[in-house]
Every structure is written in C-alpha cells, then in structure tokens.
Design a protein around this motif. Structure first.
Motif, PDB file in Angstrom:
ATOM      1  N   TRP A  36       2.605  14.954   3.797  1.00 52.84           N
ATOM      2  CA  TRP A  36       3.707  14.053   3.482  1.00 52.84           C
ATOM      3  C   TRP A  36       4.347  14.527   2.176  1.00 52.84           C
ATOM      4  O   TRP A  36       3.639  14.849   1.215  1.00 52.84           O
ATOM      5  N   HIS A  37       5.659  14.493   2.177  1.00 48.58           N
ATOM      6  CA  HIS A  37       6.440  14.851   1.002  1.00 48.58           C
ATOM      7  C   HIS A  37       7.436  13.729   0.754  1.00 48.58           C
ATOM      8  O   HIS A  37       7.688  12.911   1.639  1.00 48.58           O
ATOM      9  N   VAL A  63      -0.203   9.795  -7.019  1.00 48.15           N
ATOM     10  CA  VAL A  63      -0.566   8.851  -5.959  1.00 48.15           C
ATOM     11  C   VAL A  63      -2.072   8.789  -5.729  1.00 48.15           C
ATOM     12  O   VAL A  63      -2.534   7.965  -4.932  1.00 48.15           O
ATOM     13  N   GLU A  64      -2.826   9.644  -6.405  1.00 43.22           N
ATOM     14  CA  GLU A  64      -4.287   9.657  -6.244  1.00 43.22           C
ATOM     15  C   GLU A  64      -4.861   8.267  -6.477  1.00 43.22           C
ATOM     16  O   GLU A  64      -4.538   7.600  -7.476  1.00 43.22           O
ATOM     17  N   GLY A  65      -5.690   7.808  -5.548  1.00 46.32           N
ATOM     18  CA  GLY A  65      -6.310   6.499  -5.670  1.00 46.32           C
ATOM     19  C   GLY A  65      -5.486   5.357  -5.106  1.00 46.32           C
ATOM     20  O   GLY A  65      -5.987   4.243  -4.938  1.00 46.32           O
ATOM     21  N   ARG A  66      -4.223   5.609  -4.812  1.00 48.24           N
ATOM     22  CA  ARG A  66      -3.354   4.564  -4.248  1.00 48.24           C
ATOM     23  C   ARG A  66      -2.954   4.873  -2.804  1.00 48.24           C
ATOM     24  O   ARG A  66      -2.796   3.947  -2.007  1.00 48.24           O
ATOM     25  N   PHE A  67      -2.776   6.132  -2.499  1.00 48.03           N
ATOM     26  CA  PHE A  67      -2.347   6.552  -1.162  1.00 48.03           C
ATOM     27  C   PHE A  67      -3.512   7.221  -0.444  1.00 48.03           C
ATOM     28  O   PHE A  67      -4.340   7.893  -1.069  1.00 48.03           O
ATOM     29  N   THR A  68      -3.516   7.071   0.875  1.00 44.45           N
ATOM     30  CA  THR A  68      -4.525   7.724   1.712  1.00 44.45           C
ATOM     31  C   THR A  68      -3.853   8.355   2.918  1.00 44.45           C
ATOM     32  O   THR A  68      -3.129   7.671   3.658  1.00 44.45           O
ATOM     33  N   MET A  82      -0.061   3.528   1.926  1.00 42.69           N
ATOM     34  CA  MET A  82       0.404   3.453   0.542  1.00 42.69           C
ATOM     35  C   MET A  82       0.124   2.059   0.001  1.00 42.69           C
ATOM     36  O   MET A  82       0.655   1.068   0.516  1.00 42.69           O
ATOM     37  N   ASN A  83      -0.732   1.986  -1.012  1.00 47.32           N
ATOM     38  CA  ASN A  83      -1.091   0.718  -1.643  1.00 47.32           C
ATOM     39  C   ASN A  83      -0.632   0.716  -3.097  1.00 47.32           C
ATOM     40  O   ASN A  83      -0.333   1.765  -3.664  1.00 47.32           O
ATOM     41  N   SER A  84      -0.589  -0.463  -3.681  1.00 48.73           N
ATOM     42  CA  SER A  84      -0.209  -0.615  -5.088  1.00 48.73           C
ATOM     43  C   SER A  84       1.094   0.131  -5.386  1.00 48.73           C
ATOM     44  O   SER A  84       1.193   0.885  -6.363  1.00 48.73           O
ATOM     45  N   LEU A  85       2.064  -0.088  -4.556  1.00 49.88           N
ATOM     46  CA  LEU A  85       3.322   0.656  -4.671  1.00 49.88           C
ATOM     47  C   LEU A  85       4.064   0.296  -5.951  1.00 49.88           C
ATOM     48  O   LEU A  85       4.021  -0.851  -6.422  1.00 49.88           O
ATOM     49  N   LYS A  86       4.728   1.311  -6.487  1.00 48.42           N
ATOM     50  CA  LYS A  86       5.483   1.182  -7.724  1.00 48.42           C
ATOM     51  C   LYS A  86       6.950   1.535  -7.460  1.00 48.42           C
ATOM     52  O   LYS A  86       7.264   2.231  -6.491  1.00 48.42           O
ATOM     53  N   ALA A  87       7.809   1.118  -8.361  1.00 51.26           N
ATOM     54  CA  ALA A  87       9.234   1.428  -8.206  1.00 51.26           C
ATOM     55  C   ALA A  87       9.460   2.931  -8.120  1.00 51.26           C
ATOM     56  O   ALA A  87      10.329   3.400  -7.375  1.00 51.26           O
ATOM     57  N   GLU A  88       8.655   3.682  -8.851  1.00 43.66           N
ATOM     58  CA  GLU A  88       8.822   5.139  -8.856  1.00 43.66           C
ATOM     59  C   GLU A  88       8.366   5.805  -7.567  1.00 43.66           C
ATOM     60  O   GLU A  88       8.541   7.016  -7.407  1.00 43.66           O
ATOM     61  N   ASP A  89       7.782   5.054  -6.655  1.00 45.23           N
ATOM     62  CA  ASP A  89       7.449   5.588  -5.331  1.00 45.23           C
ATOM     63  C   ASP A  89       8.653   5.553  -4.391  1.00 45.23           C
ATOM     64  O   ASP A  89       8.585   6.065  -3.271  1.00 45.23           O
ATOM     65  N   THR A  90       9.736   4.942  -4.829  1.00 40.46           N
ATOM     66  CA  THR A  90      10.948   4.869  -4.005  1.00 40.46           C
ATOM     67  C   THR A  90      11.480   6.266  -3.717  1.00 40.46           C
ATOM     68  O   THR A  90      11.720   7.046  -4.638  1.00 40.46           O
TER      69      THR A  90
END
Length: 121
Positions: A36-37, A63-68, A82-90
C-alpha cells in the motif's frame, strides 16, 4: 492482464479506523508481493506497508503500530487495517502488486486506481 481494485476509503474522524481492501484478478496472487502506498496533495507518493508472498510485513515509521497489512490468498485480496487515524494520514491510497516473471523480464508492477482517505473532524 492483471487488475487491482481498491475498496474502503472514506471520511473518518481522528482516532477512528478504516479498512482498505484491494482485490486482484488475472494473476497468480499467492506468488506476488503486495503493498500500500499513499499520496497526499502536493507530496510524493510514499510506501505505507508491504507484505511479501510468504507473509512478511514491514511498515513506514509513520504508521508502525497503527496500521496492519494482511492478505487472504484464498480471496486474492490484500488489506490495510488503519487504526488511530490522524489528519496527516489523509491521502489517496494505492495498492501495488509485484508480479514475478521470467528472469529475462523480471517483475511487472500493477497499481490500483486509488481510494481517498480523509481524516477530519
């Protein structure tokens, strides 16, 4: 000709979760490394996570520890939880497949069409 189709993008609040799916067709899926990119506006596309044909996974530090990343070879599908998503993951998230060919040809690369993920309150 192989094809990738992504599902699961959308709008989510900060701290929320989404699961992206990428279904492959026209290929022997269990031989292929998948990844995934993502690409945010004005930024270069970056690697988020990668899983090899034998199931080994690695992640970007961000994303280590938040995405699998995971795969289901019976369904020819790779997932990104994708867990604990942040605005910067947009970003627009893209699925990529690396299909091994003969020694002479090497590897063929395929991309999905992309799916938008927006993290906002």
């Amino acid at each position: 000709q192989a094809e990738l189709v992504e599902f699961g993008g959308g709008l989510v609040q900060p701290g929320g979760s989404l699961r992206l799916s990428c279904a492959a067709s026209g290929t022997i899926f269990n031989r292929n490394d998948m990844s995934w990119h993502r690409q945010a506006p004005g930024k270069q596309r970056e690697l988020v996570a990668r899983i090899t044909a034998d199931g080994s996974a690695n992640y970007a530090d961000s994303v280590e520890g938040r995405f699998t990343i995971s795969r289901d070879n019976a369904k020819d599908t790779v997932y990104l939880q994708m867990n604990s998503l942040k605005a910067e993951d947009t970003a627009v998230y893209y699925c990529k497949m690396e299909e091994p060919q003969s020694i002479q040809i090497g590897v063929l690369y395929y991309w999905g069409q992309g799916t938008q993920v927006t993290v906002s309150s």
